[in-house]
Write a protein that holds these residues in place. Structure first.
Motif, mmCIF file in Angstrom:
data_model
loop_
_atom_site.group_PDB
_atom_site.id
_atom_site.type_symbol
_atom_site.label_atom_id
_atom_site.label_comp_id
_atom_site.label_asym_id
_atom_site.label_seq_id
_atom_site.Cartn_x
_atom_site.Cartn_y
_atom_site.Cartn_z
ATOM 1 N N ARG B 150 0.618 -0.916 -7.980
ATOM 2 C CA ARG B 150 0.328 -1.464 -6.659
ATOM 3 C C ARG B 150 1.593 -2.016 -6.041
ATOM 4 O O ARG B 150 2.193 -2.943 -6.575
ATOM 5 C CB ARG B 150 -0.722 -2.577 -6.793
ATOM 6 N N LEU B 156 4.195 -2.962 3.685
ATOM 7 C CA LEU B 156 3.622 -1.661 3.352
ATOM 8 C C LEU B 156 2.110 -1.664 3.494
ATOM 9 O O LEU B 156 1.450 -2.665 3.235
ATOM 10 C CB LEU B 156 3.997 -1.284 1.915
ATOM 11 N N THR B 158 -1.082 0.179 1.905
ATOM 12 C CA THR B 158 -1.322 0.983 0.713
ATOM 13 C C THR B 158 -2.811 1.198 0.509
ATOM 14 O O THR B 158 -3.635 0.448 1.006
ATOM 15 C CB THR B 158 -0.740 0.308 -0.547
ATOM 16 N N TRP B 266 -1.753 5.048 -6.137
ATOM 17 C CA TRP B 266 -1.659 4.329 -4.870
ATOM 18 C C TRP B 266 -0.894 5.173 -3.864
ATOM 19 O O TRP B 266 0.142 5.739 -4.187
ATOM 20 C CB TRP B 266 -0.928 2.995 -5.057
ATOM 21 N N THR B 268 1.101 5.008 -0.325
ATOM 22 C CA THR B 268 1.796 3.936 0.391
ATOM 23 C C THR B 268 2.636 4.466 1.532
ATOM 24 O O THR B 268 3.242 5.537 1.420
ATOM 25 C CB THR B 268 2.739 3.201 -0.591
#
Lengths: 304, 304
Positions: B150, B156, B158, B266, B268
């Motif tokens: 993460r 950011l 995400t 994730w 992003t």
DNA sequence: GGTTCTCTATTCATTTTTGAATGTTAAATC
DNA sequence: GATTTAACATTCAAAAATGAATAGAGAACC
């Protein structure tokens, strides 16, 4: 590989935002107008984004440009900081030192001081920026500043050299012609030389309980140096630095108490620059010269 | 008039400090080694200050250079921010989007997804940066990142797409030759394929109460993709993504519970980039493709 | 110990960038 | 209303920056 635009483009961009025109930015950055124009063009192409609204009066940044300007401005400040650090880190005696001071100080006080400094430090070139608007030391627009107020920025190292009384001044020729005012009341009936826009003197007189109209000032100008020359020519009674009047042949400081707050003289430089031998030397020399001026102990000043 | 060095010089300076050599900086900045060398030379001359200690292994920044690097780095970050803002402000569909992902994802998962995206968005060019080290989205080293952890930076945006189980994987040919391990104990007697340096698997086994030596791994490599190819070639039992094994003909995911923590996926991008139509489109498409992959619902993947 | 790799320094032809000069236009000024 | 001023756009020759190629030299590796 790396798509980010060349940093030089951002620099020109910042210049155009700040000066509002290609020509203005070109002057400030020491480049030519076509070059700045091409930089802006290239940047817009690189970003795929229009940044300015062209007109014949200049370039107006659009909303996107103003938004981009924020980080670019921060970058500019950071690079200025780097340049200052670099200046402080070098320890050569040779080079240039840039001094900014008010027009009055620059024209009438510094010359004598600089002559002495030049012979003391022949390898250091001096550049004087006469300006009544405060140059930004943090942006390295000057190395040393003579200011009439206490600088507040933490990064600066400053020194209070003393205060200069502001008094009414007249030339002997004027006094011979129009008589010498003895009191405050007398003064208002004389030909006064004052600022055009700034109402400082008028407001001050009012505070002293004297009603005084703008028309009272027979000759008005915003150029302090010009007013001083008028005073020297005997056109009327001006207001100026006591020490300067004292060392100017023919000028007489009138002993009339006006309660004008004296002008404080502050000498300022950047904390980091203070570590540079070169700048430190000039700083100290200017401090000595100005202190002597403030204390009225310098050799008589001869106007050209 | 303006003595500050050209910003391009600072950029090269930062590159050299970061990469430790002219050549490295040149590669990173997309310039040539002589150019970077000249930039550094010019900067040193402009500042009147030595910045690097030259050697045949590269350029080592001296104390002054390291001090200067701090503000320059801030400037760099600010300009990167400007570039990101600019990207977000433009709204054309055409252009390039750069995606970074782990080597495994890049090589074995993305190709199928990208093919679909390409036909969906023919005017958007794609650039893939396979890298197991986290690229810096804030510095615009990529527009979109597929990460296995993460991201923490506030700038950011995400999205957690799901988790991929990590399981022991073998090729049918290997199982036919060496037998199919039925239990955890069985597994340790097999030919295992593992990392050279990283002791992750060894430590994990130890945590499970199994003593396992490095020698147990008959073939070792730090290249994940290489290990995967070895597994596909039947050299031994590797460890890999369940979903990937499932869609690879000949590979069998062994139903042995190892309690290896599943790999979170994730997606992003930068908050500002998210406002760009182009990047938003690719972001969404990659999200859809990876989600399908994670849920195992994609069409069977055919290795070359 | 030899080989290979990677680094910096140097050279030179090429490309790119630059700026002086000029044209053009609109606003400000007399 | 003519003139001056200040701004951007365009052109073209000159200057500057660039990069490919090369040389040289230490470190790493077999």
């Amino acid at each position: 590989m790396n798509r980010e635009p060349d940093w030089a483009l951002w620099r020109s961009f910042a210049g155009v935002v700040e000066h509002g025109s290609l020509s203005g930015a070109a002057r400030a950055l020491g480049l030519s107008q076509p070059t700045i124009g091409r930089h802006v063009e290239t940047l817009e192409a690189d970003l795929g984004l229009a940044l300015f609204e062209r007109s014949l009066t200049g370039l107006k940044p659009n909303a996107a440009a103003l938004r981009l300007y924020e980080p670019v401005q921060r970058a500019q400040a950071s690079l200025a900081e780097a340049a200052i650090l670099a200046e402080g880190a070098q320890n050569t005696e040779a080079g240039t030192v840039r001094i900014t001071a008010s027009v009055m100080i620059s024209n009438y006080v510094l010359p004598g001081i600089l002559a002495a400094i030049r012979s003391l430090h022949p390898r250091i070139a001096l550049e004087i920026i006469p300006s009544d608007s405060a140059e930004n030391l943090l942006m390295r627009e000057a190395d040393i500043a003579v200011r009439m107020f206490r600088p507040t920025q933490l990064e600066l190292v400053t020194r209070h050299l003393g205060d200069i009384p502001i008094v009414p001044v007249a030339h002997e020729a004027y006094l011979a012609r129009r008589g010498r005012p003895a009191s405050l009341e007398d003064l208002w009936s004389h030909d006064l030389l004052g600022f055009d826009r700034s109402d400082a003197i008028i407001l001050h007189a009012r505070k002293l309980g004297h009603s005084i109209a703008r028309g009272q000032f027979v000759v008005r100008s915003d150029d302090q140096a010009h007013l001083w020359e008028l005073t020297k020519a005997g056109v009327g009674i001006g207001f100026g630095q006591l020490n300067l009047a004292a060392r100017t042949p023919g000028l007489v400081a009138l002993p009339i108490e006006l309660d004008i707050p004296p002008l404080p003289i502050w000498l300022t430089t950047h904390r980091e620059l203070f570590t540079s031998h070169r700048i430190r030397a000039i700083y100290d020399a200017v401090a000595a010269g100005l202190t002597a001026y403030i204390n009225g102990a310098t050799a008589p000043f001869s106007p050209r």
